[in-house]
Design a protein around this motif. Structure first.
Motif, PDB file in Angstrom:
ATOM      1  N   LEU A  97      -2.471  -3.277  11.829  1.00 18.66           N
ATOM      2  CA  LEU A  97      -1.595  -2.601  12.265  1.00 18.66           C
ATOM      3  C   LEU A  97      -0.163  -2.949  11.461  1.00 18.66           C
ATOM      4  N   ARG A  98       0.256  -4.303  11.295  1.00 22.03           N
ATOM      5  CA  ARG A  98       1.355  -4.479  10.415  1.00 22.03           C
ATOM      6  C   ARG A  98       1.290  -3.811   9.130  1.00 22.03           C
ATOM      7  N   GLU A  99      -0.043  -3.781   8.484  1.00 19.01           N
ATOM      8  CA  GLU A  99      -0.154  -3.259   7.123  1.00 19.01           C
ATOM      9  C   GLU A  99       0.197  -1.821   7.086  1.00 19.01           C
ATOM     10  N   LEU A 100      -0.524  -1.115   8.431  1.00 23.71           N
ATOM     11  CA  LEU A 100      -0.171   0.478   8.489  1.00 23.71           C
ATOM     12  C   LEU A 100       1.296   0.790   8.552  1.00 23.71           C
ATOM     13  N   ILE A 101       2.090  -0.024   9.640  1.00 18.10           N
ATOM     14  CA  ILE A 101       3.398   0.123   9.725  1.00 18.10           C
ATOM     15  C   ILE A 101       4.185   0.026   8.620  1.00 18.10           C
ATOM     16  N   ALA A 102       3.827  -0.993   7.697  1.00 16.64           N
ATOM     17  CA  ALA A 102       4.643  -1.190   6.805  1.00 16.64           C
ATOM     18  C   ALA A 102       4.223   0.091   5.457  1.00 16.64           C
ATOM     19  N   LYS A 103       3.308   0.422   5.600  1.00 15.02           N
ATOM     20  CA  LYS A 103       3.034   1.556   4.469  1.00 15.02           C
ATOM     21  C   LYS A 103       3.770   2.838   5.002  1.00 15.02           C
ATOM     22  N   LEU A 104       3.572   3.057   6.248  1.00 16.75           N
ATOM     23  CA  LEU A 104       4.366   4.260   6.799  1.00 16.75           C
ATOM     24  C   LEU A 104       5.701   4.294   6.743  1.00 16.75           C
ATOM     25  N   VAL A 105       6.515   2.959   6.890  1.00 21.41           N
ATOM     26  CA  VAL A 105       7.734   2.726   6.573  1.00 21.41           C
ATOM     27  C   VAL A 105       8.257   2.984   5.236  1.00 21.41           C
ATOM     28  N   ALA A 106       7.451   2.577   4.229  1.00 19.91           N
ATOM     29  CA  ALA A 106       7.691   2.651   2.657  1.00 19.91           C
ATOM     30  C   ALA A 106       7.507   4.033   2.665  1.00 19.91           C
ATOM     31  N   LEU A 107       6.876   5.206   3.404  1.00 21.36           N
ATOM     32  CA  LEU A 107       6.685   6.672   2.763  1.00 21.36           C
ATOM     33  C   LEU A 107       8.023   7.297   2.926  1.00 21.36           C
TER      34      LEU A 107
END
Length: 93
Positions: free
Chosen positions: A83-93
């Motif tokens: 979940l942390r990885e998913l959130i980090a990637k979504l924030v980077a988009l």
């Protein structure tokens, strides 16, 4: 059935069977299965399946729908790092 075969293939180091199962599961990702499939991919070291699930979840509409499933709660408790990885990637988009 592919999920159960993947677990067995990982347990007994049957790499070819594991890849076949990964391929089948990648083609069947939908809102109801995305979170549990992602947890399975993480727990059994399936990078292509994990990527396919993450790509599916990157769509805001898909993520919102998956978040409402029981599978998402399972993912949150069994693989919080994902979940942390998913959130980090979504924030980077």
């Amino acid at each position: 059935m592919a999920q159960h075969l993947l677990v067995a293939a990982d347990r007994y180091n049957l790499e070819r069977l594991k890849l076949i199962c990964e391929d089948k599961l990648c083609k069947r990702i939908d809102v109801s299965s995305a979170a549990t499939t992602l947890a399975l991919a993480e727990q059994h070291r399936c990078p292509s399946l994990k990527k396919a699930c993450m790509d599916f979840l990157y769509s805001p509409g898909n993520l919102k729908a998956v978040e409402a499933t029981d599978g998402f709660e399972h993912l949150a408790t069994s693989c919080p790092v994902i979940l942390r990885e998913l959130i980090a990637k979504l924030v980077a988009l």
